[in-house]
Design an enzyme around this catalytic site. Structure first.
Site, PDB file in Angstrom:
ATOM      1  N   TYR A  63       2.698   2.113  -7.416  1.00 19.24           N
ATOM      2  CA  TYR A  63       1.789   2.781  -6.437  1.00 19.24           C
ATOM      3  C   TYR A  63       1.073   4.014  -6.958  1.00 19.24           C
ATOM      4  O   TYR A  63       1.949   4.858  -7.235  1.00 19.24           O
ATOM      5  CB  TYR A  63       2.544   2.841  -5.146  1.00 19.24           C
ATOM      6  N   ASP A  66       2.024   9.530 -13.419  1.00 19.34           N
ATOM      7  CA  ASP A  66       1.848   9.764 -11.945  1.00 19.34           C
ATOM      8  C   ASP A  66       3.149  10.164 -11.416  1.00 19.34           C
ATOM      9  O   ASP A  66       4.171   9.506 -11.368  1.00 19.34           O
ATOM     10  CB  ASP A  66       1.458   8.387 -11.039  1.00 19.34           C
ATOM     11  N   LYS A  93       3.848  15.273  -3.082  1.00 18.87           N
ATOM     12  CA  LYS A  93       5.174  15.426  -2.277  1.00 18.87           C
ATOM     13  C   LYS A  93       5.791  16.709  -2.346  1.00 18.87           C
ATOM     14  O   LYS A  93       5.709  17.564  -1.765  1.00 18.87           O
ATOM     15  CB  LYS A  93       6.144  14.174  -2.692  1.00 18.87           C
TER      16      LYS A  93
HETATM   17  C1  LIG Z   1       3.307   8.887  -2.469  1.00 17.21           C
HETATM   18  C2  LIG Z   1       2.501   8.608  -4.135  1.00 17.21           C
HETATM   19  C3  LIG Z   1       1.270   8.644  -3.982  1.00 17.21           C
HETATM   20  C4  LIG Z   1       0.382   8.936  -3.045  1.00 17.21           C
HETATM   21  O1  LIG Z   1       0.572  10.260  -2.354  1.00 17.21           O
HETATM   22  P1  LIG Z   1       0.066  10.615  -0.825  1.00 17.21           P
HETATM   23  O2  LIG Z   1       0.292  11.906  -0.767  1.00 17.21           O
HETATM   24  O3  LIG Z   1       0.389   9.744  -0.117  1.00 17.21           O
HETATM   25  O4  LIG Z   1      -1.426  10.107  -0.844  1.00 17.21           O
HETATM   26  C5  LIG Z   1       0.777   8.646  -5.356  1.00 17.21           C
HETATM   27  N1  LIG Z   1       1.443   8.276  -6.419  1.00 17.21           N
HETATM   28  C6  LIG Z   1       2.846   8.149  -6.186  1.00 17.21           C
HETATM   29  C7  LIG Z   1       3.752   7.654  -7.390  1.00 17.21           C
HETATM   30  C8  LIG Z   1       3.539   8.414  -5.142  1.00 17.21           C
HETATM   31  O5  LIG Z   1       4.913   8.030  -4.944  1.00 17.21           O
END
Ligand SMILES: *Cc1c(COP(=O)(O)O)cnc(C)c1O
Length: 433
Positions: A145, A240, A268
């Site tokens: 994701y 990511d 995060k």
């Molecule tokens: C949480 C997450 C996102 C999205 O971040 P948001 O701050 O919720 O938009 C993108 N990539 C990864 C791997 C994530 O865990």
């Protein structure tokens, strides 16, 4: 029996004014059923709901709360920043300090830009990769994701290398036409894909430790193969690390795995509980971003001074000596405790894994290594386990497709409380078999 009547009432009320009663879908308990608890406070390793129940938190706000909730140093930094004004729409000194702190930990990052969410970071990283390469295609992996970016909300089509399908209504097929979805940990898939489309691929985006299909680690040689193919065809590799950055170790997943991306996205933890994301890489790429280059990217609240203050203070704590060895020890103790509780109750179809402060629990004999394998875990048993744990005051992520997170504040009784609850849960699962 736990009383949660106020949460129930609030959930009914919320559903009238907010879709599903929540501002992010997984909070709604759709995968496990029941009533999400409405919280009004959190401290250290614990969550407190509106009915006065206390829970051991194993979500940590999906990652950010790595030093525990309501940490005094962070709260004071936020208070102090807030007292000077909430947002200026001009550059501020703190942004430089935060950028430098991050760059010092990530060899692959020479410059970075702050955003207000992880989604914005990945969306911008994709645009940058396309802008730099002049190519269109993006490769992603099933089960990874990357935020709710249109072109990345896509799952594999019926056959390998067929067109992907949008996983959300409201996304025209044309928007995902240039996205190729491959199987995580499948080197053959990656090689075939590059052989067929190599010179059209702008970038591969991947979670170096996947954490959005539960925790799935890369098999040895997989990320190396992805790196090799990207190099061979001059595609950019985007890690990511929105979830893994400052969560699995001080140099991210890339520091542990020894594979270096071209662009890294973060989020995060770097916001310490405030809205924040970032993307960065070599100056050679980042100089393509406006105003120095032609790739447009912006944000009214990007680099917001309160978020920067929370992020800075959090990273200072996280970068203290031994932070990650302590956090890993706590997390390992926790998952091994769960595993032992399962064994003690003759429950064999249960496995666990962890890295840094991130963990996975799986209702399967073996630790899964792909989305397909995660999908085969017993979701019914997970549901039961989830509710047994909740009744015994441990808040697990309400889906078997989510990883879990602990904090440094879990040192001490929180972990043993959670393990005790797991022992009760497994005994009950076994008795009602
Ligand atoms: C949480 C997450 C996102 C999205 O971040 P948001 O701050 O919720 O938009 C993108 N990539 C990864 C791997 C994530 O865990």
């Amino acid at each position: 029996m736990q009383n949660f009547v106020t949460s129930k009432k609030l959930f009914e009320k919320a559903k009238k004014v907010i879709p599903g009663g929540v501002n992010s879908p997984v909070r709604a308990f759709n995968a496990v059923g029941g009533t999400p608890r409405f919280l009004n406070r959190a401290e250290g390793a614990y969550l407190y709901d509106v009915d006065g129940n206390r829970y051991v938190d194993t979500i940590c706000s999906w990652g950010p709360a790595i030093v525990g909730h309501a940490n005094k140093k962070i709260i004071n930094a936020v208070k102090e920043a807030a007292s000077k004004g909430l947002t200026f729409g001009t550059p501020t000194p703190g942004e430089i300090e935060l950028a430098e702190l991050i760059i010092n930990q990530f060899q692959s990052i020479e410059m970075l830009r702050l955003t207000s969410s992880g989604t914005e970071a990945t969306m911008s990283a994709i645009r940058l990769a396309r802008g730099v390469s002049g190519r269109k295609k993006i490769v992603k992996f099933e089960g990874c994701y990357h935020g709710h970016v249109d072109s990345l909300l896509v799952k594999a089509g019926s056959g390998l290398l067929t067109l992907g399908n949008p996983t959300s209504a409201g996304i025209p097929e044309e928007f995902v036409e240039e996205t190729i979805v491959l199987n995580y940990n499948d080197i053959g898939d990656v090689e075939d894909c590059f052989e067929k489309f190599g010179d059209q691929i702008a970038a591969v985006i991947i979670e170096p430790f996947a954490g959005n299909m539960n925790l799935v680690k890369p098999l040895s040689g997989f990320l190396e193969a992805v790196r090799r193919e990207c190099d061979k065809y001059k595609a950019l590799l985007i890690f990511d690390e929105v979830m893994t950055g400052f969560r699995v170790g001080r140099n991210g997943a890339q520091g542990i795995l020894g594979v270096t991306p071209d662009i890294t996205t973060l989020g995060k933890v770097i916001g310490g509980g405030m809205p924040m994301g970032a993307f960065g890489g070599k100056e050679e790429y980042m100089s393509h971003i406006a105003p120095t280059g032609p790739v447009y990217q912006a944000g009214t609240l990007s680099g917001n001074p309160i978020a920067v203050a929370a992020g800075l203070e959090t990273l200072k704590i996280v970068l203290e000596k031994d932070f990650f060895s302590k956090l890993s020890t706590i997390t390992t103790e926790f998952v091994q405790g769960l595993k032992l509780a399962a064994i003690n109750n003759n429950y064999s179809a249960f496995s666990v894994d962890s890295v840094g402060g991130m963990f996975g629990i799986y209702f399967s004999e073996n630790i899964p290594s792909s989305f397909e394998e995660v999908s085969k875990c017993n979701q019914n048993i997970f549901k039961k386990f989830f509710h047994l744990m909740l009744e015994n005051n441990v808040y697990l992520a309400p889906s078997s497709f989510e990883a879990g997170f602990l904090s440094i504040a879990h040192e001490g009784p929180a972990v043993s409380e959670a393990i005790k609850a797991a022992d009760i849960a497994f005994r009950s699962l076994q008795q009602n078999h």
